[in-house]
Design a protein around this motif. Structure first.
Motif, PDB file in Angstrom:
ATOM      1  N   GLY A   1       0.824  -1.200   0.000  1.00  0.00           N
ATOM      2  CA  GLY A   1       0.000   0.000   0.000  1.00  0.00           C
ATOM      3  C   GLY A   1       0.862   1.255   0.000  1.00  0.00           C
ATOM      4  O   GLY A   1       2.029   1.231   0.386  1.00  0.00           O
ATOM      5  N   ILE A   2       0.262   2.352  -0.453  1.00  0.00           N
ATOM      6  CA  ILE A   2       0.916   3.660  -0.468  1.00  0.00           C
ATOM      7  C   ILE A   2      -0.019   4.655   0.221  1.00  0.00           C
ATOM      8  O   ILE A   2      -1.188   4.781  -0.145  1.00  0.00           O
ATOM      9  CB  ILE A   2       1.181   4.161  -1.910  1.00  0.00           C
ATOM     10  CG1 ILE A   2       2.034   3.177  -2.696  1.00  0.00           C
ATOM     11  CG2 ILE A   2       1.781   5.566  -1.895  1.00  0.00           C
ATOM     12  CD1 ILE A   2       3.484   3.126  -2.306  1.00  0.00           C
ATOM     13  N   TYR A   3       0.507   5.354   1.231  1.00  0.00           N
ATOM     14  CA  TYR A   3      -0.241   6.428   1.868  1.00  0.00           C
ATOM     15  C   TYR A   3       0.003   7.717   1.093  1.00  0.00           C
ATOM     16  O   TYR A   3       1.141   8.026   0.733  1.00  0.00           O
ATOM     17  CB  TYR A   3       0.214   6.641   3.313  1.00  0.00           C
ATOM     18  CG  TYR A   3      -0.116   5.516   4.253  1.00  0.00           C
ATOM     19  CD1 TYR A   3      -1.363   4.899   4.250  1.00  0.00           C
ATOM     20  CD2 TYR A   3       0.818   5.073   5.180  1.00  0.00           C
ATOM     21  CE1 TYR A   3      -1.672   3.874   5.126  1.00  0.00           C
ATOM     22  CE2 TYR A   3       0.526   4.054   6.069  1.00  0.00           C
ATOM     23  CZ  TYR A   3      -0.726   3.455   6.042  1.00  0.00           C
ATOM     24  OH  TYR A   3      -1.016   2.453   6.916  1.00  0.00           O
TER      25      TYR A   3
ATOM     26  N   LEU B   1       4.108  10.676  -1.045  1.00  0.00           N
ATOM     27  CA  LEU B   1       3.694   9.277  -1.143  1.00  0.00           C
ATOM     28  C   LEU B   1       4.615   8.442  -0.266  1.00  0.00           C
ATOM     29  O   LEU B   1       5.822   8.445  -0.461  1.00  0.00           O
ATOM     30  CB  LEU B   1       3.761   8.796  -2.592  1.00  0.00           C
ATOM     31  CG  LEU B   1       2.958   9.614  -3.607  1.00  0.00           C
ATOM     32  CD1 LEU B   1       3.149   9.060  -5.010  1.00  0.00           C
ATOM     33  CD2 LEU B   1       1.488   9.644  -3.233  1.00  0.00           C
ATOM     34  N   ILE B   2       4.012   7.735   0.694  1.00  0.00           N
ATOM     35  CA  ILE B   2       4.793   6.971   1.658  1.00  0.00           C
ATOM     36  C   ILE B   2       4.409   5.493   1.569  1.00  0.00           C
ATOM     37  O   ILE B   2       3.239   5.152   1.763  1.00  0.00           O
ATOM     38  CB  ILE B   2       4.540   7.472   3.094  1.00  0.00           C
ATOM     39  CG1 ILE B   2       4.847   8.974   3.191  1.00  0.00           C
ATOM     40  CG2 ILE B   2       5.358   6.681   4.097  1.00  0.00           C
ATOM     41  CD1 ILE B   2       4.397   9.601   4.495  1.00  0.00           C
ATOM     42  N   PRO B   3       5.354   4.618   1.270  1.00  0.00           N
ATOM     43  CA  PRO B   3       5.045   3.189   1.277  1.00  0.00           C
ATOM     44  C   PRO B   3       4.539   2.766   2.663  1.00  0.00           C
ATOM     45  O   PRO B   3       5.126   3.114   3.687  1.00  0.00           O
ATOM     46  CB  PRO B   3       6.380   2.523   0.948  1.00  0.00           C
ATOM     47  CG  PRO B   3       7.144   3.589   0.214  1.00  0.00           C
ATOM     48  CD  PRO B   3       6.740   4.882   0.857  1.00  0.00           C
ATOM     49  N   ALA B   4       3.429   2.062   2.689  1.00  0.00           N
ATOM     50  CA  ALA B   4       2.816   1.620   3.953  1.00  0.00           C
ATOM     51  C   ALA B   4       3.457   0.303   4.387  1.00  0.00           C
ATOM     52  O   ALA B   4       2.834  -0.759   4.399  1.00  0.00           O
ATOM     53  CB  ALA B   4       1.313   1.463   3.784  1.00  0.00           C
ATOM     54  N   ILE B   5       4.741   0.394   4.742  1.00  0.00           N
ATOM     55  CA  ILE B   5       5.499  -0.774   5.170  1.00  0.00           C
ATOM     56  C   ILE B   5       6.202  -0.443   6.484  1.00  0.00           C
ATOM     57  O   ILE B   5       6.481   0.731   6.764  1.00  0.00           O
ATOM     58  CB  ILE B   5       6.516  -1.226   4.090  1.00  0.00           C
ATOM     59  CG1 ILE B   5       7.472  -0.095   3.730  1.00  0.00           C
ATOM     60  CG2 ILE B   5       5.788  -1.739   2.855  1.00  0.00           C
ATOM     61  CD1 ILE B   5       8.560  -0.478   2.734  1.00  0.00           C
TER      62      ILE B   5
ATOM     63  N   GLU C   1       6.207   4.003  11.615  1.00  0.00           N
ATOM     64  CA  GLU C   1       6.658   3.685  12.974  1.00  0.00           C
ATOM     65  C   GLU C   1       5.514   3.316  13.902  1.00  0.00           C
ATOM     66  O   GLU C   1       5.720   2.638  14.893  1.00  0.00           O
ATOM     67  CB  GLU C   1       7.447   4.867  13.545  1.00  0.00           C
ATOM     68  CG  GLU C   1       8.735   5.110  12.801  1.00  0.00           C
ATOM     69  CD  GLU C   1       9.571   6.199  13.441  1.00  0.00           C
ATOM     70  OE1 GLU C   1       9.021   7.091  14.118  1.00  0.00           O
ATOM     71  OE2 GLU C   1      10.798   6.144  13.260  1.00  0.00           O
ATOM     72  N   GLY C   2       4.328   3.786  13.613  1.00  0.00           N
ATOM     73  CA  GLY C   2       3.188   3.458  14.455  1.00  0.00           C
ATOM     74  C   GLY C   2       2.095   4.492  14.342  1.00  0.00           C
ATOM     75  O   GLY C   2       2.227   5.493  13.648  1.00  0.00           O
TER      76      GLY C   2
END
Length: 174
Positions: A132-134, A144-148, A153-154
């Motif tokens: 997923g990508i946020y 765009l932030i990879p949801a990994i 971090e939380g």
């Protein structure tokens, strides 16, 4: 109604019927489809604000929409009046793993980067083949932030904050 309306989460809309057996087509954000399928019951808010609690007996898919047939609504004549209803779920009634989080639960969260601090709000999410990508919108533009786990971090659900550690190369100004 036993469930308080304000506790329910909006996850879709009934956009039509499908066939003669009473199936309803539900359109939702692609990332909310898993929540719809995990629901033991769905709530339909009618135009007058009244909520119907319905139990799915069959699910399917059609052209990007989900299909639902509900107990006691097995014919098109019983469901036609439900087209246009909002579809809601009770987060407490979703069948999920202990750590599973659904899109509707984090949409709008403030996103805070370890180094840059607040970078905006979580406005969308989409999937690639890998993960997923946020999509975050804020003072740095669209990030765009990879949801990994390596970048996320939380989250603090109570404070509505998603904490991330984004490498500089992912910012538009980098």
């Amino acid at each position: 109604m036993a469930t308080e309306s304000q506790h329910l989460a909006l996850v879709g809309k009934v956009v039509g019927t499908h066939g003669l057996q009473g199936d309803l087509k539900v359109r939702s954000h692609p990332e909310n489809q898993s929540a719809l399928l995990a629901a033991t019951c769905l709530y339909l808010r009618q135009e007058d604000g009244e909520l119907l609690r319905l139990v799915p007996v069959r699910t399917g898919a059609s052209r990007g929409n989900l299909l639902f047939r509900f107990r006691g609504y097995g014919h098109i004549s019983r469901v036609e009046h439900l087209v246009g209803c909002q579809v809601l779920v009770d987060p407490d009634e979703l069948e999920r793993t202990e750590e599973e989080i659904f899109w509707f639960e984090i949409a709008g969260f403030e996103v805070v980067d370890r180094e840059r601090g607040p970078i905006g709000r979580l406005v969308d999410m989409f999937r690639t083949a890998a993960h997923g990508i946020y999509v975050v919108d804020g003072p740095y533009g669209e990030v765009l932030i990879p949801a990994i786990p390596q970048f996320v971090e939380g989250l603090d659900a109570e404070a509505r904050v998603l904490r991330v550690d984004v490498p500089p190369g992912l910012y538009p100004d980098a």
